[in-house]
Motif scaffolding. Sequence first.
Motif, short mmCIF file in Angstrom:
data_model
loop_
_atom_site.label_atom_id
_atom_site.label_comp_id
_atom_site.label_asym_id
_atom_site.label_seq_id
_atom_site.Cartn_x
_atom_site.Cartn_y
_atom_site.Cartn_z
N UNK A 93 4.48 -7.27 -0.71
CA UNK A 93 3.07 -7.62 -1.31
C UNK A 93 2.27 -6.43 -1.21
N UNK A 94 1.34 -6.13 -2.00
CA UNK A 94 0.43 -5.05 -2.28
C UNK A 94 -0.50 -5.04 -0.99
N UNK A 95 -0.72 -5.99 -0.25
CA UNK A 95 -1.56 -6.00 0.93
C UNK A 95 -0.60 -6.13 2.23
N UNK A 96 0.34 -5.54 2.18
CA UNK A 96 1.33 -5.65 3.59
C UNK A 96 0.66 -4.48 4.34
N UNK A 97 0.80 -4.57 5.85
CA UNK A 97 0.69 -3.59 6.85
C UNK A 97 1.25 -2.18 6.50
N UNK A 98 0.84 -1.09 6.71
CA UNK A 98 1.27 0.33 6.38
C UNK A 98 2.74 0.29 7.17
N UNK A 99 3.04 -0.76 8.21
CA UNK A 99 4.35 -0.52 8.78
C UNK A 99 5.56 -1.07 7.65
N UNK A 302 -12.60 -2.10 8.58
CA UNK A 302 -11.22 -2.31 7.73
C UNK A 302 -10.41 -2.50 8.71
N UNK A 303 -9.01 -2.21 8.32
CA UNK A 303 -7.93 -2.07 9.34
C UNK A 303 -8.13 -1.22 10.27
N UNK A 304 -7.80 -1.41 11.55
CA UNK A 304 -8.05 -0.62 12.52
C UNK A 304 -6.84 0.82 12.47
N UNK A 305 -5.82 0.23 11.89
CA UNK A 305 -4.96 1.44 11.63
C UNK A 305 -5.49 2.46 10.64
N UNK A 306 -6.12 2.08 9.76
CA UNK A 306 -6.85 2.79 9.02
C UNK A 306 -7.95 3.62 9.35
N UNK A 307 -8.83 3.25 10.43
CA UNK A 307 -10.10 3.66 10.85
C UNK A 307 -9.98 5.19 10.88
N UNK A 308 -11.06 5.87 10.37
CA UNK A 308 -11.23 7.25 10.36
C UNK A 308 -10.46 7.92 9.46
N UNK A 309 -9.82 7.50 8.35
CA UNK A 309 -8.85 8.01 7.66
C UNK A 309 -9.72 8.52 6.34
N UNK A 310 -10.96 7.59 6.19
CA UNK A 310 -11.60 8.12 4.94
C UNK A 310 -11.23 7.33 3.62
N UNK A 311 -10.11 6.80 3.82
CA UNK A 311 -9.25 6.02 2.45
C UNK A 311 -10.08 4.75 2.50
N UNK A 312 -9.89 4.28 1.12
CA UNK A 312 -10.57 2.89 0.79
C UNK A 312 -9.40 1.84 1.18
N UNK A 313 -9.66 0.85 1.72
CA UNK A 313 -8.64 -0.19 2.22
C UNK A 313 -7.93 -0.69 1.10
N UNK A 314 -6.66 -0.40 1.41
CA UNK A 314 -5.84 -0.53 0.18
C UNK A 314 -5.70 -2.20 -0.20
N UNK A 315 -5.97 -3.16 0.71
CA UNK A 315 -6.12 -4.55 0.81
C UNK A 315 -7.10 -5.00 -0.22
N UNK A 316 -8.41 -4.36 0.13
CA UNK A 316 -9.49 -4.57 -0.51
C UNK A 316 -9.48 -4.15 -2.10
N UNK A 317 -8.94 -2.98 -2.37
CA UNK A 317 -8.46 -2.74 -3.80
C UNK A 317 -7.61 -3.57 -4.42
N UNK A 318 -6.60 -4.07 -3.71
CA UNK A 318 -5.77 -4.94 -4.09
C UNK A 318 -6.08 -6.26 -4.84
N UNK A 319 -7.14 -6.97 -4.32
CA UNK A 319 -7.69 -8.05 -4.56
C UNK A 319 -9.01 -7.78 -5.43
N UNK A 320 -9.11 -6.58 -6.03
CA UNK A 320 -9.92 -6.19 -7.00
C UNK A 320 -11.18 -5.62 -6.89
N UNK A 321 -11.59 -5.35 -5.65
CA UNK A 321 -12.98 -4.72 -5.41
C UNK A 321 -12.93 -3.42 -5.70
#
Length: 358
Positions: A93-99, A302-321
Amino acid sequence: MIYLDYQATSPLAPEARDEMLRWLDGPDGTGFGNPHSPHRMGRQAAAAIELARDRVAALFPAGGRVIFTGGATEAVNLAIRGTAHLGGSVSVSAIEHAAVLDTARDLGQAHVLNVARDGQCNTKQDLPNDCRLVCLMQVNNEIGVIQPTVDWHRKAKGNNALYLCDAVQAYGKMEVTGADMIAISAHKFHGPKGVGALWVRDGVDLHEVQTGGGQEFGLRSGTLSPALIAGMGAAAAEASDRMERDADHVGNLWHRAREIFADWDLNGSAEARYFGNLNIRRKGLDVNRLMSECRDVMFSAGSACASGSGRTSHVLEAIGLSKKQAKSSIRLGFGRYTTMDEIEQAATTINQAAEAQL
């Protein structure tokens, strides 16, 4: 300080801590044995691991075995890479964890499934003809939305594919639904960091991906930690005993938080959701400034695993934000040890800081 970041990690349960201390040294100094040694100390440590295995297994479906790992990321890698010999693609799914996403992509086999605006991945999508594995988490770590895992497991079986469920945010909080493989992490249900497990249904042809001494059924080599695993087992037993009480408590916190944050927009479904996750947004909000001004409240952008990355959350983008909407979102996570007073204090602090910006 008020801790509201339960999706990143949860406080260690006292019961887990007490159990761990027994196997770090023990009152008589003999609790540090290697569980793979044949002498008395080794057998005692091995017995502690098997007790923990039974405790962890009690919250899984019948008809499978628990393989201890260093965490959910390792469990996911074992599941995805350990079935690579079967050939074919991996549907994620488009909202899976990076792992999950990064492992499938690293193998060059990823087929991404879309999700709806409410954050659910529906089963009307087609799977590739060569699909060998479907990966869909039970509860999303960023927005808390519960996925239709039973339906996806059924669809995977109908396509002669296996189904891997990342149950990191679900295990110990609700019934873990059926799958062929299930990944969990102890520190998300009040156990210690550095230990997790992969549940594997009987009959699944899983190959080792980490060679060595052949521990853990020949699938995961390396000396096991009795202290970490015993702590995980104690946390699982406590979660089993308290599951209904914890759910009621978290539900009460959720409804109060929704009242106080009435002016904020909710990200994801309000119904198909674990209520210990509140992901909300407010137009024009500078989240980095908000976090700086609310430094005594521990929450996430956002996700703790992406904190500090500067990237937009892939999960929030996947739901259309939009990127702006995603970057004006915060995630509040609470659970067993959160009090109503803490929720109210934190909400007041966050609301006041947000109002000062707008």
